[in-house]
Design a protein around this motif. Structure first.
Motif, PDB file in Angstrom:
ATOM      1  N   LYS A 118     -81.305  20.323 141.861  1.00  0.00           N
ATOM      2  CA  LYS A 118     -81.458  19.590 143.111  1.00  0.00           C
ATOM      3  C   LYS A 118     -80.226  18.732 143.419  1.00  0.00           C
ATOM      4  N   ALA A 119     -79.528  18.292 142.375  1.00  0.00           N
ATOM      5  CA  ALA A 119     -78.329  17.481 142.582  1.00  0.00           C
ATOM      6  C   ALA A 119     -77.161  18.313 143.105  1.00  0.00           C
ATOM      7  N   HIS A 120     -77.243  19.640 142.923  1.00  0.00           N
ATOM      8  CA  HIS A 120     -76.131  20.502 143.328  1.00  0.00           C
ATOM      9  C   HIS A 120     -76.471  21.430 144.489  1.00  0.00           C
ATOM     10  N   GLU A 121     -77.761  21.690 144.715  1.00  0.00           N
ATOM     11  CA  GLU A 121     -78.157  22.621 145.770  1.00  0.00           C
ATOM     12  C   GLU A 121     -79.374  22.090 146.520  1.00  0.00           C
ATOM     13  N   ASP A 122     -79.326  22.206 147.826  1.00  0.00           N
ATOM     14  CA  ASP A 122     -80.488  21.878 148.656  1.00  0.00           C
ATOM     15  C   ASP A 122     -81.156  23.184 149.097  1.00  0.00           C
ATOM     16  N   GLY A 123     -82.472  23.153 149.186  1.00  0.00           N
ATOM     17  CA  GLY A 123     -83.174  24.294 149.750  1.00  0.00           C
ATOM     18  C   GLY A 123     -83.466  25.428 148.800  1.00  0.00           C
ATOM     19  N   ILE A 124     -83.208  25.261 147.495  1.00  0.00           N
ATOM     20  CA  ILE A 124     -83.548  26.288 146.510  1.00  0.00           C
ATOM     21  C   ILE A 124     -84.652  25.753 145.613  1.00  0.00           C
ATOM     22  N   ASP A 125     -85.707  26.530 145.472  1.00  0.00           N
ATOM     23  CA  ASP A 125     -86.831  26.142 144.628  1.00  0.00           C
ATOM     24  C   ASP A 125     -86.973  27.153 143.492  1.00  0.00           C
ATOM     25  N   ILE A 126     -87.493  26.702 142.353  1.00  0.00           N
ATOM     26  CA  ILE A 126     -87.716  27.560 141.192  1.00  0.00           C
ATOM     27  C   ILE A 126     -89.208  27.841 141.066  1.00  0.00           C
TER      28      ILE A 126
END
Length: 308
Positions: A118-126
């Motif tokens: 989350k600190a490096h990418e927005d909008g990606i979920d695991i």
């Protein structure tokens, strides 16, 4: 032009293969047996080949049905993922990357990695797909999952991998075991020991090839338990011993419920990698991006899977 099969036909093929009976498949899909029989005849008419043959009151799949089942798994998995993606978009999630870990269901590392992601990418979920851990490579190829964290060297057409970390195997036992004070164990030490394993299929560069076979010293096979966490509990209760990956044992070791010894004096270290489809190995692709960040996180002093 011959009409194409639709999703109902694909679901039908899967359900009959899983249950072996029209009545059971109909119950699984929530339709009547007569409606399902009609749908099956329609699918066979459209394909112009039989999908199933009757044998002793059960339906046996033909090669055509087996092939269509593989296609169905991919199509339905893609559809399910698309539906999930659309739902999550309303919560600000543009991409969902599905991940599974080979054999183990220890996910104490996950919160730390998600914070890093989350600190490096927005909008990606695991999304964790624990059901794929028994055969993650097939899961990746069939698009049931996007990333598989696995041990060993992976060389298979259509797949790519990134190195994550090196991890030793440990021979584990209860604190009261006769070998509990050993720094390492050799083949001769484990002769006759009750041994619990999650697979009896020998793997190269593991305990079969480097601990048991060289000295022809074998333990007494006590049980095959597919869940490593269950093996830990059995070992902690002094119902047997086992060999498992060090990273997945950190909590039980820290709590003193089990003791771990190095496997052979030289040790057996296994590489862990993250596997993805070769076609997704594109810079800035969300799947590739998560894999790259996972590898980056594993290299950090306070990152990686060795979290208690």
């Amino acid at each position: 032009m011959r009409p194409l099969l639709d999703l109902r036909h694909l679901q039908l093929i899967q359900a009959i293969i899983e249950t072996g009976r029209i009545t059971d498949a109909a119950d699984k899909l929530g339709v009547t047996p007569s409606a399902l029989s009609h749908r099956l005849r329609e699918a066979e008419r459209r394909l112009d080949v039989p999908l199933f043959t009757r044998m002793h009151k059960r339906l046996r799949k033909t090669p055509a049905a087996e092939y269509m089942a593989v296609v169905a798994e991919r199509v339905l998995a893609d559809l399910s993922r698309a539906e999930e993606d659309v739902r999550r978009m309303n919560a600000g999630v543009q991409h969902v990357v599905r991940l599974s870990v080979e054999a183990y269901s220890n996910y104490r590392w996950l919160p730390s990695f998600i914070r890093y992601l989350k600190a490096h990418e927005d909008g990606i979920d695991i999304q964790i797909m624990a059901g794929a851990r028994s055969d993650p490579l097939t899961g990746v190829l069939n698009r049931h999952i996007d990333l598989a964290v696995m041990s060993g060297d992976i060389a298979q057409p259509g797949l790519a991998s990134m190195p994550l970390f090196e991890d030793p195997l440990l021979y584990i036992m209860s604190p009261n075991h006769r070998l509990a004070d050993r720094a390492f164990v050799e083949g001769k030490d484990i002769v006759g020991e009750h041994f619990i394993t999650y697979t009896k299929v020998p793997e190269p560069d593991r305990e079969f090839a480097r601990l048991f076979r060289p000295t022809e010293s074998y333990p007494k096979w006590a049980a095959t338990v597919e869940l490593p966490e269950a093996i830990v509990e059995l070992v902690a209760s002094d119902l047997g011993t086992s060999v498992l990956s060090n990273w997945a044992l950190q909590t039980a070791l820290a709590e003193g419920r089990i003791i771990g010894a190095q496997v052979t004096e030289e040790g057996i270290t296994v590489p862990w990698v993250v596997v993805l489809r070769a076609e997704d190995m594109i810079a800035e692709d969300p799947i590739q991006r998560v894999a790259a960040l996972l590898a980056e996180w594993c290299s950090l002093p306070n990152g990686g899977f060795h979290i208690v």
